[in-house]
Design an enzyme around this catalytic site. Structure first.
Site, short mmCIF file in Angstrom:
data_model
loop_
_atom_site.label_atom_id
_atom_site.label_comp_id
_atom_site.label_asym_id
_atom_site.label_seq_id
_atom_site.Cartn_x
_atom_site.Cartn_y
_atom_site.Cartn_z
N TRP A 15 0.30 4.31 4.72
CA TRP A 15 1.81 3.90 4.68
C TRP A 15 2.24 5.15 4.01
O TRP A 15 4.43 5.19 3.72
CB TRP A 15 2.20 2.76 4.72
CG TRP A 15 1.99 2.00 5.77
CD1 TRP A 15 0.33 1.06 6.12
CD2 TRP A 15 1.70 2.29 6.85
NE1 TRP A 15 -0.13 1.02 7.02
CE2 TRP A 15 1.20 1.60 7.89
CE3 TRP A 15 2.92 2.91 7.52
CZ2 TRP A 15 1.78 1.19 9.46
CZ3 TRP A 15 4.27 2.73 9.17
CH2 TRP A 15 2.95 1.74 9.35
N ASP A 18 7.26 -0.93 -1.83
CA ASP A 18 7.28 -1.50 -0.52
C ASP A 18 6.24 -2.74 -0.51
O ASP A 18 4.67 -2.72 -0.76
CB ASP A 18 6.14 -0.58 0.54
CG ASP A 18 6.27 -0.55 1.61
OD1 ASP A 18 6.47 -1.68 2.07
OD2 ASP A 18 5.97 0.34 2.44
N LYS A 30 4.20 -9.63 8.98
CA LYS A 30 2.98 -10.37 8.42
C LYS A 30 3.62 -11.63 7.40
O LYS A 30 2.71 -12.84 8.01
CB LYS A 30 2.69 -8.95 7.64
CG LYS A 30 2.66 -7.41 8.44
CD LYS A 30 2.25 -6.73 7.25
CE LYS A 30 2.32 -5.14 7.21
NZ LYS A 30 1.46 -4.99 9.20
N1 PMP Z 1 4.32 -0.49 4.71
C1 PMP Z 1 2.94 -1.11 5.13
C2 PMP Z 1 2.77 -1.54 4.13
C3 PMP Z 1 3.25 -1.47 6.39
O1 PMP Z 1 1.50 -1.94 6.57
C4 PMP Z 1 3.87 -1.00 7.64
C5 PMP Z 1 3.54 -1.80 8.92
N2 PMP Z 1 1.59 -2.01 9.41
C6 PMP Z 1 4.98 -0.23 7.05
C7 PMP Z 1 4.82 0.31 6.09
C8 PMP Z 1 5.75 -0.01 8.65
O2 PMP Z 1 6.80 -0.79 8.84
P1 PMP Z 1 7.35 -1.86 10.59
O3 PMP Z 1 6.16 -1.28 11.25
O4 PMP Z 1 8.68 -2.34 9.74
O5 PMP Z 1 8.26 -0.38 10.47
#
Ligand code: PMP
Length: 360
Positions: free
Chosen positions: A102, A172, A196
């Site tokens: 991520w 994040d 989450k």
């Molecule tokens: N950052 C992290 C740490 C994540 O776990 C996720 C999704 N699993 C995201 C960003 C991306 O999130 P989204 O699907 O809401 O764009």
């Protein structure tokens, strides 16, 4: 109904009392004869919901008054772009700490907006740890430093939040917001996709220090400008009304449990239960360096693909579902967010013990 424990990484388990309340109010919210889904976002009833959601989040996270809380769509992924668009100022450069998939996605988007410097990375360690950060390397003119507090796929977490001095720290927190107590005043901006620990998918929460608003250089499209949300209390256009309503209920649930500190205590107990068993086990392994272990996402594996497959099938048949690891890492992963009861983790550990005895 058979007891199911859902270990999905996201969208993931929601607190049962919240789902029951949603069910109860689904057709007629507070006796109005209409559902929240059918209600105008300009109605007094919805305004109350969104204000209460913000109020509870502020209270639970102890958010100082000089921070705005914004409710945005587009997922955490849109924030990968909105952050550099809004915050990269005169210097046009920002630091990123690369701790996994991520972070890499965030870096890729930021590179389209300005210069990205990698402050630290654990790529060479296969992202099995959080790298040490030398804060003296930070140029005080940088726009911000970006970290991913919890790495959902790799199962790591920052145990020490770096002190970036005058340079705003951007985090994040998609996979660990509200799971442990953070001092919000240490951050310039915090963001998290809801799916989450906050509520259903479709909502992203951004908490931003006021002085960082309006510092962008280029004219931004209204919907990509934080000021639009800040100036309208996230009601510039139609917000994701139903996810905001469920979020309000989840926040109430956390408050009733005793707040984030109480949540953290339970989360630590849950994580220890699983880590302690894995550490004792001769069959299951977790490859993350001990200090960097996540409280929310716990990847583990057996010695063979065949056994992993057997484990996943048998676990599923016992009501322990969505334990398959991310496609990039394989093996298993137990996501044990706030709403996963300790009984679910105990059921998983009991099954792992049984499986180990039967398959050695
Ligand atoms: N950052 C992290 C740490 C994540 O776990 C996720 C999704 N699993 C995201 C960003 C991306 O999130 P989204 O699907 O809401 O764009």
């Amino acid at each position: 109904m058979e007891q199911i424990y859902n270990f999905s990484a996201g969208p993931s388990v929601l607190p049962k009392p919240v789902l029951e309340k949603v069910q109860k109010e689904l057709l007629s919210y507070q006796g109005l004869g209409i559902s929240v889904m059918e209600m105008s976002h300009r109605s007094g009833h919805f305004e109350e919901i969104i204000q209460q959601a913000e109020h509870l989040l502020r209270k639970l996270m102890n958010i100082p008054d000089n921070y705005k809380v914004l409710f945005i769509q587009g997922g955490a992924s849109l924030q990968f772009s909105m952050i550099p668009m809004n915050l990269m100022q005169q210097s046009q450069h920002a630091y990123y700490v690369n701790t996994g998939s991520w972070s890499e996605k965030a870096i890729k988007e930021a590179e389209k907006q300005g210069e990205v410097n990698i402050l630290a990375s654990s790529k060479d360690e296969n992202f099995t740890e959080i790298p040490s950060i030398n804060t003296s390397d930070i140029d005080p003119d940088a726009a911000y430093v970006h970290i991913t507090t919890n790495n959902t796929i790799e199962g790591t977490r920052f145990t020490d939040i770096p002190d970036t001095g005058e340079v705003p720290l951007v985090a994040d927190m998609s996979s660990n917001i509200l799971s442990e107590a953070y001092d919000v005043s240490k951050f310039g901006l915090i963001y998290a996709g809801a799916q989450k620990n906050i509520g259903p998918a479709g909502l992203t929460v951004v908490i931003v220090r006021e002085d960082l608003l309006g510092t962008h250089q280029k004219e931004l499209p209204s919907m990509l400008n934080y000021e639009t949300y800040a100036n309208s209390r996230s009601l510039f256009n139609t917000p994701p009304t139903f996810p905001i309503y469920v979020t309000q209920l989840v926040l109430e649930w956390i408050q009733e449990l005793g707040g984030v500190e109480a949540m953290e205590k339970i989360n630590r107990e849950k994580a220890s239960l699983l880590y302690n068993f894995i550490d004792e086990s001769l069959m299951f392994k977790n490859h993350v360096q001990e200090e960097s272990r996540s409280l929310m996402n716990i990847p583990f594996t057996t010695e063979s693909e065949e056994l992993n497959k057997k484990f996943l099938e048998e676990a599923h048949s016992k009501g322990l579902v969505t334990l398959k690891g991310h496609r990039s890492t394989g093996g298993m992963r137990a996501s044990i967010y706030n709403a996963m009861p300790i009984e679910g983790v105990q059921a998983l550990v009991d099954f792992m013990k049984e499986f180990e005895v039967e398959n050695r």
